[in-house]
Design an enzyme around this catalytic site. Structure first.
Site, PDB file in Angstrom:
ATOM      1  N   TYR A  18      -6.761 -35.907 -20.085  1.00 38.60           N
ATOM      2  CA  TYR A  18      -6.592 -34.521 -19.649  1.00 38.60           C
ATOM      3  C   TYR A  18      -5.586 -34.444 -18.520  1.00 38.60           C
ATOM      4  CZ  TYR A  18     -10.441 -36.408 -16.803  1.00 38.60           C
ATOM      5  OH  TYR A  18     -11.233 -37.225 -16.023  1.00 38.60           O
ATOM      6  N   TYR A  26      -5.158 -37.853 -16.197  1.00 36.54           N
ATOM      7  CA  TYR A  26      -6.232 -38.839 -16.128  1.00 36.54           C
ATOM      8  C   TYR A  26      -6.755 -39.147 -17.527  1.00 36.54           C
ATOM      9  CZ  TYR A  26      -6.803 -38.683 -11.023  1.00 36.54           C
ATOM     10  OH  TYR A  26      -6.622 -38.819  -9.668  1.00 36.54           O
ATOM     11  N   GLU A  71     -17.201 -43.957  -4.920  1.00 34.83           N
ATOM     12  CA  GLU A  71     -16.453 -45.182  -5.217  1.00 34.83           C
ATOM     13  C   GLU A  71     -16.434 -46.145  -4.025  1.00 34.83           C
ATOM     14  OE1 GLU A  71     -12.572 -44.111  -6.771  1.00 34.83           O
ATOM     15  OE2 GLU A  71     -13.619 -43.614  -8.628  1.00 34.83           O
TER      16      GLU A  71
HETATM   17  C1  LIG Z   1     -10.997 -40.894  -8.585  1.00 36.63           C
HETATM   18  C2  LIG Z   1     -11.317 -40.978  -9.872  1.00 36.63           C
HETATM   19  C3  LIG Z   1     -11.262 -39.869 -10.811  1.00 36.63           C
HETATM   20  C4  LIG Z   1     -11.495 -40.136 -12.147  1.00 36.63           C
HETATM   21  C5  LIG Z   1     -11.409 -39.083 -13.070  1.00 36.63           C
HETATM   22  C6  LIG Z   1     -11.095 -37.825 -12.635  1.00 36.63           C
HETATM   23  O1  LIG Z   1     -10.983 -36.816 -13.529  1.00 36.63           O
HETATM   24  C7  LIG Z   1     -10.886 -37.563 -11.311  1.00 36.63           C
HETATM   25  C8  LIG Z   1     -10.977 -38.601 -10.374  1.00 36.63           C
END
Ligand SMILES: C=Cc1ccc(O)cc1
Length: 178
Positions: A18, A26, A71
């Protein structure tokens, strides 16, 4: 893929690409009911990729899914998928240090967890950079759960296009030319 998403099981095992309205691209995989993998193709941390990130994944109402995780970098993420409308809304909460030193995070994170944890202690957390954006889903694939071939190499220029063109996975959703 043109299935209608109704249950949590419909969502788990799905592979998405997307583009956020700010242009960031991403790729993200619902690996199982508590794990996600992803690759970042465009934006502030393009080139970063991650496997086996633990996440909370729920269905809010039929066909609408919420995913949230924190994370090792200290970055927090909340995603709301509306796959039947090929849309999602994501909010990323970046600690200040990631905004100031994105290059530290642009790697295969799994091999550098210690560096992420050291960096989050060494550099500033606040003020955080909050990035709330809608995104358009440009690809959906039924990869099945726990498929290690979905996110299995570093992002490269043209990878999303290869996937969308059907040049990347075979009929069993295994990577071609591995
Ligand atoms: C920081 C990771 C992350 C992974 C997927 C997304 O759509 C947004 C942030």
């Amino acid at each position: 893929m043109n299935k209608t998403f109704e249950t949590l099981d419909d969502f788990l095992g799905t592979h998405f690409i997307y583009t956020y309205d700010n242009g960031w691209e991403y790729e993200w995989y619902a690996k199982n009911d508590h794990t996600v993998d992803y690759r970042i193709h465009g934006g502030m941390v393009a080139g970063r990729w991650v496997k086996d990130q633990e996440a909370n994944i729920v269905m809010l109402t039929p066909g609408i899914y919420k995913v949230a995780w924190t994370e090792p970098t200290g970055t927090d993420v909340a995603l709301d998928f509306v796959p039947n409308e090929k849309k999602l809304n994501g909010t990323i909460f970046f600690p200040k240090w990631v905004q100031e030193h994105p290059e530290i995070t642009v790697t295969f994170q799994n091999d550098h967890i210690d560096l992420m944890e050291e960096s989050r202690e060494k550099y500033a957390t606040y003020p955080k950079l909050v990035v709330p954006e809608f995104a358009n889903i440009t690809y959906m694939g039924d990869a099945g759960q726990n498929n290690e071939d979905v996110i299995s190499e570093a992002p490269y220029e043209g990878l999303p296009s290869d996937i969308r063109a059907g040049k990347y996975f075979d009929e069993n959703y295994h990577r071609i030319n591995k």
